[in-house]
Write an enzyme that holds these catalytic residues in place. Sequence first.
Site, PDB file in Angstrom:
ATOM      1  N   TYR A  73      -7.830  27.406  -4.696  1.00 45.77           N
ATOM      2  CA  TYR A  73      -8.041  26.198  -3.883  1.00 45.77           C
ATOM      3  C   TYR A  73      -9.503  25.781  -3.928  1.00 45.77           C
ATOM      4  CZ  TYR A  73      -7.545  22.850  -0.100  1.00 45.77           C
ATOM      5  OH  TYR A  73      -7.521  21.695   0.629  1.00 45.77           O
ATOM      6  N   PHE A 125     -10.835  -5.761 -12.993  1.00 43.93           N
ATOM      7  CA  PHE A 125      -9.674  -4.921 -13.286  1.00 43.93           C
ATOM      8  C   PHE A 125      -8.869  -4.806 -11.994  1.00 43.93           C
ATOM      9  CE2 PHE A 125      -7.207  -1.031 -13.687  1.00 43.93           C
ATOM     10  CZ  PHE A 125      -6.486  -1.378 -14.817  1.00 43.93           C
ATOM     11  N   THR A 126      -7.546  -4.719 -12.139  1.00 41.97           N
ATOM     12  CA  THR A 126      -6.643  -4.826 -10.983  1.00 41.97           C
ATOM     13  C   THR A 126      -7.009  -3.875  -9.842  1.00 41.97           C
ATOM     14  OG1 THR A 126      -5.165  -3.325 -12.149  1.00 41.97           O
ATOM     15  CG2 THR A 126      -4.709  -5.678 -12.363  1.00 41.97           C
ATOM     16  N   ASP A 216     -17.419   1.535 -15.467  1.00 42.56           N
ATOM     17  CA  ASP A 216     -16.019   1.919 -15.545  1.00 42.56           C
ATOM     18  C   ASP A 216     -15.854   2.540 -16.929  1.00 42.56           C
ATOM     19  OD1 ASP A 216     -13.299   2.112 -16.019  1.00 42.56           O
ATOM     20  OD2 ASP A 216     -12.813   0.357 -14.805  1.00 42.56           O
ATOM     21  N   LYS A 259      -7.154   7.796 -19.951  1.00 38.71           N
ATOM     22  CA  LYS A 259      -7.424   6.893 -21.081  1.00 38.71           C
ATOM     23  C   LYS A 259      -8.098   7.700 -22.198  1.00 38.71           C
ATOM     24  CE  LYS A 259      -6.042   3.970 -17.935  1.00 38.71           C
ATOM     25  NZ  LYS A 259      -6.893   3.162 -17.104  1.00 38.71           N
ATOM     26  N   ARG A 383      -0.368  -9.357 -18.620  1.00 45.09           N
ATOM     27  CA  ARG A 383      -1.738  -9.451 -18.127  1.00 45.09           C
ATOM     28  C   ARG A 383      -2.082 -10.932 -18.050  1.00 45.09           C
ATOM     29  NH1 ARG A 383      -1.804  -5.540 -15.197  1.00 45.09           N
ATOM     30  NH2 ARG A 383      -2.780  -3.573 -15.746  1.00 45.09           N
ATOM     31  N   PHE A 451       2.156  -7.115  -9.502  1.00 46.65           N
ATOM     32  CA  PHE A 451       2.810  -6.997 -10.815  1.00 46.65           C
ATOM     33  C   PHE A 451       3.646  -5.739 -10.953  1.00 46.65           C
ATOM     34  CE2 PHE A 451      -0.352  -3.938 -12.310  1.00 46.65           C
ATOM     35  CZ  PHE A 451      -1.429  -4.224 -11.478  1.00 46.65           C
TER      36      PHE A 451
END
Length: 466
Positions: A73, A125-126, A216, A259, A383, A451
């Site tokens: 943990y 970005f969303t 980002d 990603k 998009r 979306f």
Amino acid sequence: MSVPHPVEPWRIKMVEPLRPTTRAERGDALRAAGYNISLLRSEDVLIDLYTDSGTNAMSDRQWSALLAGDEAYAGARSFYRLRDAVRAYYGYEHVIPVHQGRGAENLLSRCLIRPGDHVPGNMYFTTTRAHQELNGGTFHDVIRDEAHDPSCEHPFKGDVDIAKLERLIADVGADRIPYLSLAATVNMAGGQPISMAGLAAVRDLTRRHGIPVILDAARAVENAWFIKQREPGWGDRTIADILRAMCDLTDGATMSAKKDSYANIGGWLGVRDPELAERARELVVLYEGLHTYGGMAGRDMEAVARGIAESVEEPNIRARVGQVAYLGGRLADAGVPIVRPVGGHAVCVDAAAILPHLPRAEFPAQTLAAVLYLDSGVRAAERGAVSAGRDPATGRDRFPRLELVRLTVPRRVYTQSHLDLVADSMIRVHEHRTEITAGLAFTHEPSTLRFFQARFTPTAEIPLLT
Ligand SMILES: *Cc1c(COP(=O)(O)O)cnc(C)c1O
């Protein structure tokens, strides 16, 4: 602009069966999903290009790293391995693990944004913008105009327009700008990179005004690849060098390890400021998990640490971006309008250009994605206006200039023949575009990130959509 398919720098040692469906089965599945490809069951999809997020195939080295996961943990060995990998390749001293990228966006937005603040960024970005708005910030797009023009061939369409940023600073004052949110390869513009020179100019201006720059970094490695290919002076440098040089011009980063890092889940927030790190560590315990696992299992942290090292290996990144370029080349050769130049993670089809006869309020990109799925079982992503949502101030639909169907290529998952099937289907749909005389209307519209869970119905009965 025919582009050869790259030779993959890997071979396959485990396979997962694909399930073909009939046209009738796809019609049933799409109706059950409210005409929203996001709500389709993966079982009903043949080739899934919905996203490259967490859909990567891990390497044998990553799989074996999973077994070495330390599931303690507190203070797990796997956390220190992840922290050291981030420090080595991205250079941020303080690393706070999170379950995925938006976890880092939540922590950062909560730490830095006060109601009434303004957050500039190179296109939204969303999830990033949603967290900024949730904390009372207003997002301002300061990307260069070329990014909004799908046919413009500019090599660095992701760059910030310095004049736009200067104007915003003059208008609202630097003290109301808690940070600049800078995406490397801009997802919503179709995976368009920023240049090192552009980043340096942003750094100069923001330093003079005391505004931090937060990267980002989800696809910063892909961005490094484009800098190596396109920017004078960087051709001889390694991807790892370029990545580090980019990060060195920033104060921190939010990362979705789903990603570039070839993982299926995971992320981190990296910062240099020890006080900001301290506040983020207090919050991570509330929202994600203890500051040495942040919502990831120990094994996930091992997979991410290993994936970071693989992501900067040149054969991997060359094949990854090359595969996307191959798909783009096939569509361009057939006259399908796509965003140029082809981006790092996706080929974006210009739905507004293909369906100019459909009103934007009938969501041409959402419609085109539905027709593509019905044709072949290929799932793309919308998009365009559905993703853009409503303006929180006016409540009206936002209609961004880009109305795109994004064909997003997962890393190391599909082969050339899969991509040929995708290209053939998209080309067929394009040939029948004039028969798409109806679009979609909401039957259910969620209030945030609509979306994902919205439902639609066709505005008229047409064979291609029903
Ligand atoms: C995916 C993504 C995010 C959010 O990351 P998640 O891991 O999906 O939460 C943020 N920014 C960009 C550019 C992304 O592509």
